[in-house]
Design a protein around this motif. Structure first.
Motif, PDB file in Angstrom:
ATOM      1  N   SER A  74       0.871  -1.021  -0.013  1.00  0.00           N
ATOM      2  CA  SER A  74      -0.039  -0.014   0.132  1.00  0.00           C
ATOM      3  C   SER A  74       0.905   1.168   0.004  1.00  0.00           C
ATOM      4  N   SER A  75       0.316   2.051  -0.832  1.00  0.00           N
ATOM      5  CA  SER A  75       0.947   3.662  -0.554  1.00  0.00           C
ATOM      6  C   SER A  75      -0.411   4.620  -0.157  1.00  0.00           C
ATOM      7  N   THR A  76      -1.448   4.378  -0.180  1.00  0.00           N
ATOM      8  CA  THR A  76      -2.479   5.054  -0.061  1.00  0.00           C
ATOM      9  C   THR A  76      -3.173   5.266   1.544  1.00  0.00           C
ATOM     10  N   ASP A  77      -3.205   6.390   1.931  1.00  0.00           N
ATOM     11  CA  ASP A  77      -3.402   6.658   3.498  1.00  0.00           C
ATOM     12  C   ASP A  77      -4.498   6.237   3.636  1.00  0.00           C
ATOM     13  N   ASN A  78      -4.728   5.411   4.774  1.00  0.00           N
ATOM     14  CA  ASN A  78      -6.185   5.127   4.968  1.00  0.00           C
ATOM     15  C   ASN A  78      -7.030   4.333   4.453  1.00  0.00           C
ATOM     16  N   LYS A  79      -6.281   3.738   3.377  1.00  0.00           N
ATOM     17  CA  LYS A  79      -7.169   2.424   2.431  1.00  0.00           C
ATOM     18  C   LYS A  79      -6.820   1.132   2.942  1.00  0.00           C
ATOM     19  N   ARG A  80      -7.806   0.571   3.171  1.00  0.00           N
ATOM     20  CA  ARG A  80      -7.740  -0.824   3.687  1.00  0.00           C
ATOM     21  C   ARG A  80      -7.183  -1.921   2.367  1.00  0.00           C
ATOM     22  N   THR A  81      -6.098  -2.562   2.519  1.00  0.00           N
ATOM     23  CA  THR A  81      -5.763  -3.278   1.555  1.00  0.00           C
ATOM     24  C   THR A  81      -5.783  -4.881   2.004  1.00  0.00           C
ATOM     25  N   GLU A  82      -6.223  -5.849   1.031  1.00  0.00           N
ATOM     26  CA  GLU A  82      -6.639  -7.240   1.446  1.00  0.00           C
ATOM     27  C   GLU A  82      -6.013  -8.270   0.505  1.00  0.00           C
ATOM     28  N   HIS A  83      -5.567  -9.368   1.082  1.00  0.00           N
ATOM     29  CA  HIS A  83      -5.181 -10.175   0.520  1.00  0.00           C
ATOM     30  C   HIS A  83      -4.921 -11.714   0.964  1.00  0.00           C
ATOM     31  N   GLN A  84      -5.577 -12.716   0.618  1.00  0.00           N
ATOM     32  CA  GLN A  84      -5.404 -14.177   1.012  1.00  0.00           C
ATOM     33  C   GLN A  84      -6.183 -13.998   2.512  1.00  0.00           C
ATOM     34  N   GLY A  85      -7.059 -13.410   2.767  1.00  0.00           N
ATOM     35  CA  GLY A  85      -7.556 -13.233   4.130  1.00  0.00           C
ATOM     36  C   GLY A  85      -6.975 -12.188   5.101  1.00  0.00           C
ATOM     37  N   PHE A  86      -5.523 -11.647   4.909  1.00  0.00           N
ATOM     38  CA  PHE A  86      -4.941 -10.784   5.508  1.00  0.00           C
ATOM     39  C   PHE A  86      -5.534  -9.240   5.065  1.00  0.00           C
ATOM     40  N   HIS A  87      -5.271  -8.539   5.956  1.00  0.00           N
ATOM     41  CA  HIS A  87      -5.701  -6.846   5.540  1.00  0.00           C
ATOM     42  C   HIS A  87      -4.868  -6.185   6.357  1.00  0.00           C
ATOM     43  N   ALA A  88      -4.686  -4.829   5.975  1.00  0.00           N
ATOM     44  CA  ALA A  88      -3.735  -3.875   6.450  1.00  0.00           C
ATOM     45  C   ALA A  88      -4.116  -2.496   5.969  1.00  0.00           C
ATOM     46  N   THR A  89      -4.182  -1.432   6.876  1.00  0.00           N
ATOM     47  CA  THR A  89      -4.139  -0.252   6.490  1.00  0.00           C
ATOM     48  C   THR A  89      -3.027   0.800   6.940  1.00  0.00           C
ATOM     49  N   LEU A  90      -2.704   1.328   5.687  1.00  0.00           N
ATOM     50  CA  LEU A  90      -1.649   2.458   6.174  1.00  0.00           C
ATOM     51  C   LEU A  90      -2.222   3.764   6.701  1.00  0.00           C
ATOM     52  N   HIS A  91      -1.589   3.841   8.048  1.00  0.00           N
ATOM     53  CA  HIS A  91      -1.770   5.255   8.627  1.00  0.00           C
ATOM     54  C   HIS A  91      -0.854   6.073   8.627  1.00  0.00           C
ATOM     55  N   LYS A  92      -0.692   7.135   7.648  1.00  0.00           N
ATOM     56  CA  LYS A  92       0.535   7.942   7.772  1.00  0.00           C
ATOM     57  C   LYS A  92       0.480   8.808   8.942  1.00  0.00           C
ATOM     58  N   SER A  93      -0.596   9.015   9.569  1.00  0.00           N
ATOM     59  CA  SER A  93      -0.635   9.964  10.880  1.00  0.00           C
ATOM     60  C   SER A  93       0.172   9.517  11.880  1.00  0.00           C
ATOM     61  N   SER A  94       0.034   7.851  12.001  1.00  0.00           N
ATOM     62  CA  SER A  94       0.701   7.137  12.881  1.00  0.00           C
ATOM     63  C   SER A  94       2.035   6.621  12.399  1.00  0.00           C
ATOM     64  N   SER A  95       2.011   6.604  11.142  1.00  0.00           N
ATOM     65  CA  SER A  95       3.201   5.792  10.654  1.00  0.00           C
ATOM     66  C   SER A  95       2.997   4.278  11.033  1.00  0.00           C
ATOM     67  N   SER A  96       1.943   3.613  10.613  1.00  0.00           N
ATOM     68  CA  SER A  96       1.759   2.272  11.038  1.00  0.00           C
ATOM     69  C   SER A  96       1.235   1.781   9.827  1.00  0.00           C
ATOM     70  N   PHE A  97       1.420   0.261   9.893  1.00  0.00           N
ATOM     71  CA  PHE A  97       0.794  -0.890   8.692  1.00  0.00           C
ATOM     72  C   PHE A  97       0.583  -2.000   9.343  1.00  0.00           C
TER      73      PHE A  97
END
Lengths: 114, 115
Positions: free
Chosen positions: A51-74
């Motif tokens: 992911s490179s898009t802030d606050n957008k959830r990305t999913e694959h193979q049952g896993f998901h993650a959201t990039l939060h640039k405000s907190s520098s977390s993924f």
């Protein structure tokens, strides 16, 4: 320079419970890409999520993650762990330039037990 | 299917000896990388290359040399191997530009033991 922190070196879960692996990062680049790679025993590490898009959830193979640039977390999440999810998981950061270089975290070993 | 292959997959070397790890990719990628994997340190970049004839130092280049004689091949050379270089080494390829940048395709690893 760039850095990635995975604070858990080892996570052990019972099958069916939710998974959350933490990843935070530091970079000076505003268009950084974040990745999760998975490394199963006796296989090659391979891309799981990106992911490179802030606050957008990305999913694959049952896993998901959201990039939060405000907190520098993924953080990597899954609603229900399976035995086959047992592997080494790396969070990685690319600065978004054409070098293609990745900075990896130290990795988290996920062990899922019956 | 596009692939990254490494050889040898396992190597035992003596201290002070020369070791060459080879990598071949059929992805037609410009960029190639050598990482080492150690428990507690993750994957650390040793050398990388933008194309045939180019090599660049990564984050931990000391004690290692690299060679990129062609688009497909990228070698890692330990001229004087030391026990601290005992590790698993991964080669990877990646394309230049486009989006998303930074996605790598890894080989299966070369386990090196230096006695």
């Amino acid at each position: 320079g760039d850095s990635v922190t995975q604070k858990e070196g080892l996570v052990t879960l019972t099958e069916g419970l939710p998974v959350m692996l933490n990843c935070t990062y530091q970079t000076i680049y505003s268009n950084a890409f974040l990745f999760w790679y998975v490394h199963y025993l006796n296989e090659s590490p391979r891309l799981l999520l990106k992911s490179s898009t802030d606050n957008k959830r990305t999913e694959h193979q049952g896993f998901h993650a959201t990039l939060h640039k405000s907190s520098s977390s993924f953080h990597l999440q899954k609603s229900s762990a399976q035995l086959s999810d047992s592997a080494l998981y790396y969070c990685a950061l690319s600065d978004g330039t054409n070098t293609g270089k990745l900075t990896f975290g130290d990795g988290t070993v996920l062990t899922v037990k019956p | 299917e596009a692939a990254v292959t490494q050889s040898p997959r396992n190597k035992v070397a003596v201290t002070g000896g020369k070791v060459t790890l080879s990598c071949n990719q059929t992805n037609n990628h410009n960029n190639m990388y050598w990482y080492r994997q150690d428990t507690g340190h993750g994957l650390r970049l040793i050398h990388y290359s933008y194309g045939a004839g180019s090599t660049e130092k990564g984050d931990i280049p000391d004690g290692y040399k690299a060679s990129r004689p062609s688009q497909e091949n990228f070698s890692l050379i330990l001229e004087l191997a030391t026990p601290s270089q005992t590790s698993v080494y991964f080669c990877a390829s990646g394309r230049t530009g486009g989006a998303p940048t930074g996605q790598l395709y890894f080989g299966e690893g070369s386990k090196l033991t230096v006695l």
